[in-house]
Design a protein around this motif. Structure first.
Motif, mmCIF file in Angstrom:
data_model
loop_
_atom_site.group_PDB
_atom_site.id
_atom_site.type_symbol
_atom_site.label_atom_id
_atom_site.label_comp_id
_atom_site.label_asym_id
_atom_site.label_seq_id
_atom_site.Cartn_x
_atom_site.Cartn_y
_atom_site.Cartn_z
ATOM 1 N N VAL A 172 0.830 -1.212 0.000
ATOM 2 C CA VAL A 172 0.000 0.000 0.000
ATOM 3 C C VAL A 172 0.865 1.263 0.000
ATOM 4 O O VAL A 172 0.432 2.319 0.465
ATOM 5 C CB VAL A 172 -0.955 0.007 1.218
ATOM 6 N N LYS A 173 2.057 1.165 -0.518
ATOM 7 C CA LYS A 173 3.015 2.269 -0.474
ATOM 8 C C LYS A 173 2.483 3.535 -1.120
ATOM 9 O O LYS A 173 2.620 4.639 -0.564
ATOM 10 C CB LYS A 173 4.324 1.840 -1.154
ATOM 11 N N ASP A 174 1.847 3.432 -2.299
ATOM 12 C CA ASP A 174 1.358 4.618 -3.008
ATOM 13 C C ASP A 174 0.219 5.299 -2.244
ATOM 14 O O ASP A 174 0.177 6.528 -2.138
ATOM 15 C CB ASP A 174 0.886 4.238 -4.415
ATOM 16 N N MET A 175 -0.686 4.500 -1.704
ATOM 17 C CA MET A 175 -1.776 5.074 -0.908
ATOM 18 C C MET A 175 -1.233 5.703 0.372
ATOM 19 O O MET A 175 -1.727 6.741 0.822
ATOM 20 C CB MET A 175 -2.814 4.004 -0.576
ATOM 21 N N LEU A 176 -0.237 5.063 0.950
ATOM 22 C CA LEU A 176 0.364 5.597 2.173
ATOM 23 C C LEU A 176 0.925 6.989 1.939
ATOM 24 O O LEU A 176 0.801 7.877 2.799
ATOM 25 C CB LEU A 176 1.474 4.665 2.667
ATOM 26 N N LEU A 403 -12.948 -0.310 -4.848
ATOM 27 C CA LEU A 403 -11.705 -1.040 -5.051
ATOM 28 C C LEU A 403 -10.632 -0.195 -5.722
ATOM 29 O O LEU A 403 -9.446 -0.414 -5.497
ATOM 30 C CB LEU A 403 -11.975 -2.291 -5.889
ATOM 31 N N ASP A 404 -11.034 0.746 -6.563
ATOM 32 C CA ASP A 404 -10.060 1.631 -7.221
ATOM 33 C C ASP A 404 -9.713 2.777 -6.274
ATOM 34 O O ASP A 404 -10.005 3.944 -6.530
ATOM 35 C CB ASP A 404 -10.610 2.138 -8.554
ATOM 36 N N LYS A 405 -9.058 2.425 -5.195
ATOM 37 C CA LYS A 405 -8.843 3.357 -4.094
ATOM 38 C C LYS A 405 -7.921 4.529 -4.457
ATOM 39 O O LYS A 405 -8.247 5.689 -4.193
ATOM 40 C CB LYS A 405 -8.275 2.607 -2.880
ATOM 41 N N LEU A 406 -6.752 4.223 -5.005
ATOM 42 C CA LEU A 406 -5.757 5.263 -5.245
ATOM 43 C C LEU A 406 -6.262 6.367 -6.177
ATOM 44 O O LEU A 406 -6.143 7.557 -5.829
ATOM 45 C CB LEU A 406 -4.465 4.652 -5.782
ATOM 46 N N PRO A 407 -6.855 6.075 -7.337
ATOM 47 C CA PRO A 407 -7.349 7.154 -8.192
ATOM 48 C C PRO A 407 -8.475 7.951 -7.539
ATOM 49 O O PRO A 407 -8.565 9.175 -7.735
ATOM 50 C CB PRO A 407 -7.831 6.430 -9.454
ATOM 51 N N ARG A 408 -9.306 7.288 -6.769
ATOM 52 C CA ARG A 408 -10.373 8.030 -6.081
ATOM 53 C C ARG A 408 -9.802 8.921 -4.977
ATOM 54 O O ARG A 408 -10.299 10.019 -4.743
ATOM 55 C CB ARG A 408 -11.413 7.062 -5.525
ATOM 56 N N MET A 409 -8.757 8.463 -4.295
ATOM 57 C CA MET A 409 -8.105 9.301 -3.280
ATOM 58 C C MET A 409 -7.518 10.559 -3.923
ATOM 59 O O MET A 409 -7.677 11.678 -3.400
ATOM 60 C CB MET A 409 -6.999 8.519 -2.573
ATOM 61 N N LYS A 410 -6.872 10.392 -5.060
ATOM 62 C CA LYS A 410 -6.297 11.539 -5.761
ATOM 63 C C LYS A 410 -7.388 12.490 -6.260
ATOM 64 O O LYS A 410 -7.210 13.718 -6.234
ATOM 65 C CB LYS A 410 -5.441 11.058 -6.927
ATOM 66 N N ALA A 411 -8.528 11.928 -6.683
ATOM 67 C CA ALA A 411 -9.644 12.762 -7.123
ATOM 68 C C ALA A 411 -10.218 13.564 -5.959
ATOM 69 O O ALA A 411 -10.614 14.732 -6.132
ATOM 70 C CB ALA A 411 -10.722 11.889 -7.760
ATOM 71 N N VAL A 412 -10.273 12.952 -4.766
ATOM 72 C CA VAL A 412 -10.747 13.657 -3.570
ATOM 73 C C VAL A 412 -9.834 14.845 -3.266
ATOM 74 O O VAL A 412 -10.300 15.952 -2.938
ATOM 75 C CB VAL A 412 -10.812 12.693 -2.365
ATOM 76 N N VAL A 413 -8.529 14.641 -3.375
ATOM 77 C CA VAL A 413 -7.575 15.733 -3.141
ATOM 78 C C VAL A 413 -7.779 16.839 -4.181
ATOM 79 O O VAL A 413 -7.793 18.032 -3.838
ATOM 80 C CB VAL A 413 -6.125 15.199 -3.188
ATOM 81 N N ALA A 423 -13.550 16.891 -10.596
ATOM 82 C CA ALA A 423 -12.599 15.810 -10.318
ATOM 83 C C ALA A 423 -13.289 14.498 -9.959
ATOM 84 O O ALA A 423 -12.769 13.418 -10.238
ATOM 85 C CB ALA A 423 -11.660 16.218 -9.182
ATOM 86 N N LEU A 424 -14.486 14.569 -9.361
ATOM 87 C CA LEU A 424 -15.181 13.358 -8.927
ATOM 88 C C LEU A 424 -16.116 12.799 -9.999
ATOM 89 O O LEU A 424 -16.596 11.661 -9.860
ATOM 90 C CB LEU A 424 -15.997 13.646 -7.655
ATOM 91 N N ASN A 425 -16.353 13.548 -11.048
ATOM 92 C CA ASN A 425 -17.360 13.161 -12.041
ATOM 93 C C ASN A 425 -17.066 11.873 -12.810
ATOM 94 O O ASN A 425 -17.984 11.110 -13.102
ATOM 95 C CB ASN A 425 -17.581 14.301 -13.028
ATOM 96 N N PRO A 426 -15.827 11.570 -13.162
ATOM 97 C CA PRO A 426 -15.576 10.392 -14.007
ATOM 98 C C PRO A 426 -15.880 9.052 -13.336
ATOM 99 O O PRO A 426 -16.006 8.032 -14.027
ATOM 100 C CB PRO A 426 -14.077 10.499 -14.325
ATOM 101 N N PHE A 427 -16.041 9.033 -12.016
ATOM 102 C CA PHE A 427 -16.170 7.760 -11.309
ATOM 103 C C PHE A 427 -17.637 7.345 -11.157
ATOM 104 O O PHE A 427 -18.506 8.162 -10.868
ATOM 105 C CB PHE A 427 -15.532 7.861 -9.915
ATOM 106 N N PRO A 428 -17.917 6.066 -11.335
ATOM 107 C CA PRO A 428 -19.269 5.561 -11.094
ATOM 108 C C PRO A 428 -19.571 5.523 -9.602
ATOM 109 O O PRO A 428 -18.678 5.655 -8.765
ATOM 110 C CB PRO A 428 -19.224 4.152 -11.690
ATOM 111 N N ASP A 429 -20.845 5.353 -9.266
ATOM 112 C CA ASP A 429 -21.228 5.296 -7.849
ATOM 113 C C ASP A 429 -20.517 4.152 -7.129
ATOM 114 O O ASP A 429 -20.040 4.312 -6.009
ATOM 115 C CB ASP A 429 -22.736 5.118 -7.709
ATOM 116 N N GLY A 430 -20.489 2.989 -7.791
ATOM 117 C CA GLY A 430 -19.857 1.832 -7.177
ATOM 118 C C GLY A 430 -18.608 1.416 -7.917
ATOM 119 O O GLY A 430 -18.137 2.111 -8.826
#
Length: 445
Positions: A172-176, A403-413, A423-430
């Protein structure tokens, strides 16, 4: 006329004179005896020896009292007095230190007695609406012997004896990196990474991130280094116990979390466990009456159940109390014996009441505000689609539902920090795909 000398009168006079002389003689004898006893206390035969000894002592004193030897004796006495004074000073210091320790011990004893009085004393119930039960358990006495090395680290890192703790391995180095970058940006100094392998330890040191590398443990090191999210989640309950034994409150955090504000400013600290929820609205987060309809029961067809969505075992604040430590022990023990999801076990131990064959855990708990401590279901399914809610800034965002945690974390930032409104628009609800079993849904933790 002649008078005879041997008459009665003369006989009486002679007898009285003889009696007087005898009395005087006796008195003189007694007086001489007293004088002798005073002058010759050691007897007549020992008097010469006593006098000689007395004279010898006088002669010796005369010899010893020469100016040179008298000066040396005075110096010796001064030296001895100085030595005694120094020892006395040390003893006074030791007595002072012991007195101070005794004072602290008495204060601790008084504190314990007051707690006992509050918990053990019988009270009369007050007026209607004024009665409040005790919810905040007392903290345990810190025991640094549990882990002296960790104790020294916590002394430097913790603020008011509380800190954020995350476990991480190289998986989990990148997420860390996203995790601690945003913690730094918020300005939080009291956080610590428990490195489960050497790579993470070196990585944290290179990024100036507080890190603690555990001592080798053959029983769990293989899990720590190569295990996935599930294995690491189970391991954290065992490691977390030491922090509580050392007397520190811990905000346990997964690394798939983005920090936007200081979480310590939004805690109540009135319960053993204060946890974020997987609920997405007031009912699911805080509880509701769920009615089951069973027509076959006729008049009793409606059956009421109390429902609450589970606490998230990837983000919770836990105080160093006996019920808290018992909770960690119970969860760790069950996970070592059962093939179970750690979040399910965590909630079962917190929630199940005592019943035949089972003693429930008597731990107090609080549900965090689900808008302040937000899960990714609330963010992507509700908040981003509401023009008013989207203006609200949470304390943290936990990307636990996806499950696609890292890209969603970057989108939140990008959305909350960099101001990119789309930034949040491209992602589906689930997530794009679903796990096959309920146990695999542990990505939510």
């Amino acid at each position: 006329m002649t008078v005879r000398s041997d008459g009665p009168l003369m006989r009486n006079y002679g007898q009285s004179m003889r009696g007087s002389r005898i009395a005087v003689a006796i008195a003189i004898g007694i007086l001489l005896g007293c004088v002798c006893a005073f002058l010759f206390t050691h007897g007549f035969f020992g008097s010469d020896f006593s006098i000689q000894g007395h004279r010898a002592g006088i002669d010796t004193l005369k010899v010893d009292s020469s100016p040179c030897e008298s000066s040396e004796r005075i110096n010796m006495l001064k030296s001895a007095f100085l030595s005694v004074s120094q020892k006395n000073s040390k003893l006074k210091k030791q007595v002072s230190e012991l007195t101070e320790k005794l004072r602290f011990a008495e204060q601790a004893k008084d504190h314990a007695e007051k707690q006992f009085e509050v918990l053990g004393e019988k009270h009369k119930a007050g007026p209607f609406g004024t009665v409040k039960g005790l919810r905040t358990n007392p903290t345990v006495a810190p025991d640094e012997s549990v882990n002296p090395r960790l104790a020294k680290i916590l002394e430097k890192v913790a603020v008011q004896r509380e800190l954020i703790v995350a476990l991480a391995n190289s998986n989990v180095k990148d997420m860390l990196e996203v995790w601690f970058t945003n913690i730094k940006r918020v300005g939080l100094p009291n956080y610590l990474v428990v490195a489960l392998d050497d790579e993470i330890a070196h990585f944290c040191n290179s990024k100036d991130v507080p890190v603690y590398k555990r001592d080798p443990d053959e029983g769990i090191d293989s899990v720590a280094k190569t295990g996935g999210n599930h294995a690491v989640s189970g391991l954290k309950f065992r490691i977390l116990r030491e922090f509580l034994q050392l007397g520190y409150s811990v905000l346990l955090s997964d690394v798939d979390i983005v920090y936007l504000q200081n979480p310590f400013n939004h805690l109540y600290r009135d319960s053993d466990v204060e946890s974020m929820t997987d609920g997405h609205d007031n009912m699911t987060a805080y509880g509701y009456d769920d009615v089951l309809d069973e027509p076959a029961m006729g008049w009793a067809r409606y059956e009421h159940t109390m429902r609450i969505w589970v606490y998230n075992s990837g983000f919770f604040y836990i105080r160093p109390t006996i019920p808290s430590i018992e909770l960690l022990d119970r969860v760790a023990d069950r996970l070592s014996r059962e093939k179970a999801w750690d979040q399910a076990v965590f909630n079962e131990e917190l929630s199940f009441p005592s019943h035949p064959g089972y003693d429930g855990l008597h731990a107090s708990r609080r549900t965090m505000d689900f808008y302040l401590f937000m899960n990714s279901k609330v963010l992507f399914k509700t908040l981003r689609k509401d023009s008013e809610l989207s203006k609200f800034k949470p304390v943290i965002i936990h990307v636990n539902y996806h499950l696609d945690k890292l890209p969603r974390m970057k989108a939140v930032v990008d959305f909350y920090v960099n101001g990119k409104q789309d930034a949040l628009n491209p992602f589906p609800d689930g997530s794009d795909w679903l796990p096959l079993t309920p146990q695999d849904t542990s990505v939510v933790s």
